[in-house]
Design a protein around this motif. Structure first.
Motif, PDB file in Angstrom:
ATOM      1  N   ILE A  83       8.049 -13.112 -11.915  1.00 41.45           N
ATOM      2  CA  ILE A  83       7.392 -14.363 -12.292  1.00 41.45           C
ATOM      3  C   ILE A  83       5.952 -14.005 -12.643  1.00 41.45           C
ATOM      4  N   TYR A  84       5.531 -14.354 -13.855  1.00 49.12           N
ATOM      5  CA  TYR A  84       4.178 -14.093 -14.337  1.00 49.12           C
ATOM      6  C   TYR A  84       3.559 -15.458 -14.576  1.00 49.12           C
ATOM      7  N   GLU A  85       2.625 -15.810 -13.734  1.00 47.84           N
ATOM      8  CA  GLU A  85       2.050 -17.154 -13.722  1.00 47.84           C
ATOM      9  C   GLU A  85       0.583 -17.083 -14.117  1.00 47.84           C
ATOM     10  N   VAL A  86       0.178 -17.928 -15.063  1.00 47.29           N
ATOM     11  CA  VAL A  86      -1.222 -17.996 -15.455  1.00 47.29           C
ATOM     12  C   VAL A  86      -1.741 -19.390 -15.127  1.00 47.29           C
ATOM     13  N   LEU A  87      -2.879 -19.439 -14.463  1.00 49.72           N
ATOM     14  CA  LEU A  87      -3.439 -20.719 -14.032  1.00 49.72           C
ATOM     15  C   LEU A  87      -4.555 -21.149 -14.975  1.00 49.72           C
ATOM     16  N   TYR A  88      -4.228 -21.167 -16.257  1.00 45.44           N
ATOM     17  CA  TYR A  88      -5.124 -21.618 -17.307  1.00 45.44           C
ATOM     18  C   TYR A  88      -4.253 -21.968 -18.507  1.00 45.44           C
ATOM     19  N   ASP A  89      -4.813 -22.710 -19.432  1.00 41.61           N
ATOM     20  CA  ASP A  89      -4.093 -23.093 -20.640  1.00 41.61           C
ATOM     21  C   ASP A  89      -4.674 -22.373 -21.844  1.00 41.61           C
ATOM     22  N   VAL A  90      -3.837 -21.615 -22.518  1.00 36.87           N
ATOM     23  CA  VAL A  90      -4.195 -20.973 -23.780  1.00 36.87           C
ATOM     24  C   VAL A  90      -3.078 -21.320 -24.760  1.00 36.87           C
ATOM     25  N   PRO A  91      -3.417 -21.882 -25.908  1.00 35.70           N
ATOM     26  CA  PRO A  91      -2.374 -22.239 -26.878  1.00 35.70           C
ATOM     27  C   PRO A  91      -1.462 -21.056 -27.183  1.00 35.70           C
ATOM     28  N   GLY A  92      -0.165 -21.307 -27.113  1.00 34.33           N
ATOM     29  CA  GLY A  92       0.811 -20.275 -27.417  1.00 34.33           C
ATOM     30  C   GLY A  92       1.209 -19.393 -26.248  1.00 34.33           C
ATOM     31  N   TRP A  93       0.552 -19.554 -25.104  1.00 28.38           N
ATOM     32  CA  TRP A  93       0.884 -18.725 -23.933  1.00 28.38           C
ATOM     33  C   TRP A  93       1.400 -19.652 -22.827  1.00 28.38           C
ATOM     34  N   PRO A  94       2.633 -19.467 -22.370  1.00 27.38           N
ATOM     35  CA  PRO A  94       3.181 -20.361 -21.331  1.00 27.38           C
ATOM     36  C   PRO A  94       2.497 -20.171 -19.981  1.00 27.38           C
ATOM     37  N   ARG A  95       2.492 -21.223 -19.174  1.00 21.36           N
ATOM     38  CA  ARG A  95       1.893 -21.150 -17.832  1.00 21.36           C
ATOM     39  C   ARG A  95       2.727 -20.284 -16.901  1.00 21.36           C
ATOM     40  N   ILE A  96       4.049 -20.327 -17.048  1.00 25.47           N
ATOM     41  CA  ILE A  96       4.933 -19.521 -16.199  1.00 25.47           C
ATOM     42  C   ILE A  96       5.941 -18.807 -17.092  1.00 25.47           C
ATOM     43  N   ILE A  97       6.025 -17.503 -16.894  1.00 25.90           N
ATOM     44  CA  ILE A  97       6.993 -16.685 -17.627  1.00 25.90           C
ATOM     45  C   ILE A  97       7.936 -16.110 -16.581  1.00 25.90           C
ATOM     46  N   LYS A  98       9.218 -16.304 -16.808  1.00 26.36           N
ATOM     47  CA  LYS A  98      10.223 -15.814 -15.857  1.00 26.36           C
ATOM     48  C   LYS A  98      11.019 -14.687 -16.492  1.00 26.36           C
ATOM     49  N   GLY A  99      10.970 -13.534 -15.851  1.00 29.35           N
ATOM     50  CA  GLY A  99      11.781 -12.405 -16.277  1.00 29.35           C
ATOM     51  C   GLY A  99      11.048 -11.416 -17.160  1.00 29.35           C
ATOM     52  N   ARG A 100      11.486 -10.191 -17.056  1.00 27.91           N
ATOM     53  CA  ARG A 100      10.882  -9.075 -17.793  1.00 27.91           C
ATOM     54  C   ARG A 100      11.000  -9.269 -19.304  1.00 27.91           C
ATOM     55  N   PHE A 109     -10.983 -11.247 -15.495  1.00 28.86           N
ATOM     56  CA  PHE A 109      -9.749 -11.700 -14.865  1.00 28.86           C
ATOM     57  C   PHE A 109      -9.751 -11.400 -13.372  1.00 28.86           C
ATOM     58  N   CYS A 110      -8.960 -12.175 -12.668  1.00 28.55           N
ATOM     59  CA  CYS A 110      -8.604 -11.893 -11.279  1.00 28.55           C
ATOM     60  C   CYS A 110      -7.103 -12.140 -11.187  1.00 28.55           C
ATOM     61  N   SER A 111      -6.364 -11.133 -10.754  1.00 32.23           N
ATOM     62  CA  SER A 111      -4.909 -11.225 -10.690  1.00 32.23           C
ATOM     63  C   SER A 111      -4.437 -10.919  -9.286  1.00 32.23           C
ATOM     64  N   ILE A 112      -3.520 -11.739  -8.822  1.00 34.69           N
ATOM     65  CA  ILE A 112      -2.910 -11.565  -7.503  1.00 34.69           C
ATOM     66  C   ILE A 112      -1.479 -11.101  -7.746  1.00 34.69           C
ATOM     67  N   ASP A 147      -2.461 -15.124 -12.345  1.00 33.95           N
ATOM     68  CA  ASP A 147      -3.614 -14.702 -13.119  1.00 33.95           C
ATOM     69  C   ASP A 147      -4.641 -15.819 -13.249  1.00 33.95           C
ATOM     70  N   TYR A 148      -5.899 -15.443 -13.097  1.00 33.41           N
ATOM     71  CA  TYR A 148      -7.032 -16.335 -13.351  1.00 33.41           C
ATOM     72  C   TYR A 148      -7.935 -15.625 -14.351  1.00 33.41           C
ATOM     73  N   MET A 149      -8.540 -16.385 -15.277  1.00 29.69           N
ATOM     74  CA  MET A 149      -9.452 -15.760 -16.232  1.00 29.69           C
ATOM     75  C   MET A 149     -10.576 -16.728 -16.586  1.00 29.69           C
ATOM     76  N   ASP A 150     -11.534 -16.209 -17.325  1.00 30.16           N
ATOM     77  CA  ASP A 150     -12.625 -17.009 -17.842  1.00 30.16           C
ATOM     78  C   ASP A 150     -12.105 -17.737 -19.080  1.00 30.16           C
ATOM     79  N   SER A 151     -11.600 -18.957 -18.887  1.00 32.04           N
ATOM     80  CA  SER A 151     -10.991 -19.717 -19.978  1.00 32.04           C
ATOM     81  C   SER A 151     -11.970 -20.012 -21.100  1.00 32.04           C
ATOM     82  N   LEU A 152     -13.237 -20.237 -20.770  1.00 30.43           N
ATOM     83  CA  LEU A 152     -14.227 -20.518 -21.799  1.00 30.43           C
ATOM     84  C   LEU A 152     -14.429 -19.307 -22.710  1.00 30.43           C
ATOM     85  N   ALA A 153     -14.442 -18.112 -22.139  1.00 25.93           N
ATOM     86  CA  ALA A 153     -14.587 -16.906 -22.963  1.00 25.93           C
ATOM     87  C   ALA A 153     -13.420 -16.780 -23.935  1.00 25.93           C
TER      88      ALA A 153
END
Length: 145
Positions: free
Chosen positions: A41-58, A112-115, A128-134
């Motif tokens: 499970i690859y989870e991003v806690l930000y919104d970027v157009p075209g990138w899903p918040r949760i990706i399941k599977g390799r 970024f900060c990734s757990i 994943d957390y990132m600088d969304s404004l950047a």
């Protein structure tokens, strides 16, 4: 020797290499895609157009990164700080990436900060957390800026 199947992902190599180095002997495999579980499970806690918040599977993660490398080429990844917790089953990494938005030539720099949760020497969960404004500023900037 790197697996030729990963050649298409070369624009993200600095990120993949940084992650692989950060996890060291906690994981098995040479490339980033070798060290994740098939059902990660690859989870991003930000919104970027075209990138899903949760990706399941390799496979879905590999598809998402194909879109990433079609739009951004990284030149480097640095300023790595690694925090190992829970006897190495959870690792927190802080880092920066530096690259170029391919459509515009605009420079892209982000933090970024990734757990990362490790199970059976593979990445089972990534948050994943990132600088969304950047990211927003780089993705919406016009060429020549």
């Amino acid at each position: 020797m790197s697996n030729p199947i990963y050649a298409a992902y070369a624009p993200a190599a600095p990120y993949f290499d940084l992650v692989r180095g950060a996890l060291g002997d906690l994981v098995e495999g040479e490339h980033f895609f070798d060290i994740i579980t098939d059902d990660t499970i690859y989870e991003v806690l930000y919104d970027v157009p075209g990138w899903p918040r949760i990706i399941k599977g390799r496979d879905d993660l590999m598809a998402a990164f194909r879109g990433y490398v079609d739009g951004i080429a990284l030149q480097s990844a640095d300023k790595l700080i690694v925090h190992r917790t829970d006897d190495g089953h959870v690792v927190v990494i802080e880092y920066e990436v530096h690259g170029t938005i391919l459509a515009t030539g605009v420079k892209y720099n982000n933090r970024f900060c990734s757990i990362i949760k490790i199970e059976n020497r593979k990445i089972a969960h990534w948050r994943d957390y990132m600088d969304s404004l950047a990211a927003w500023n780089a993705l919406t900037a016009q060429a020549g800026r």
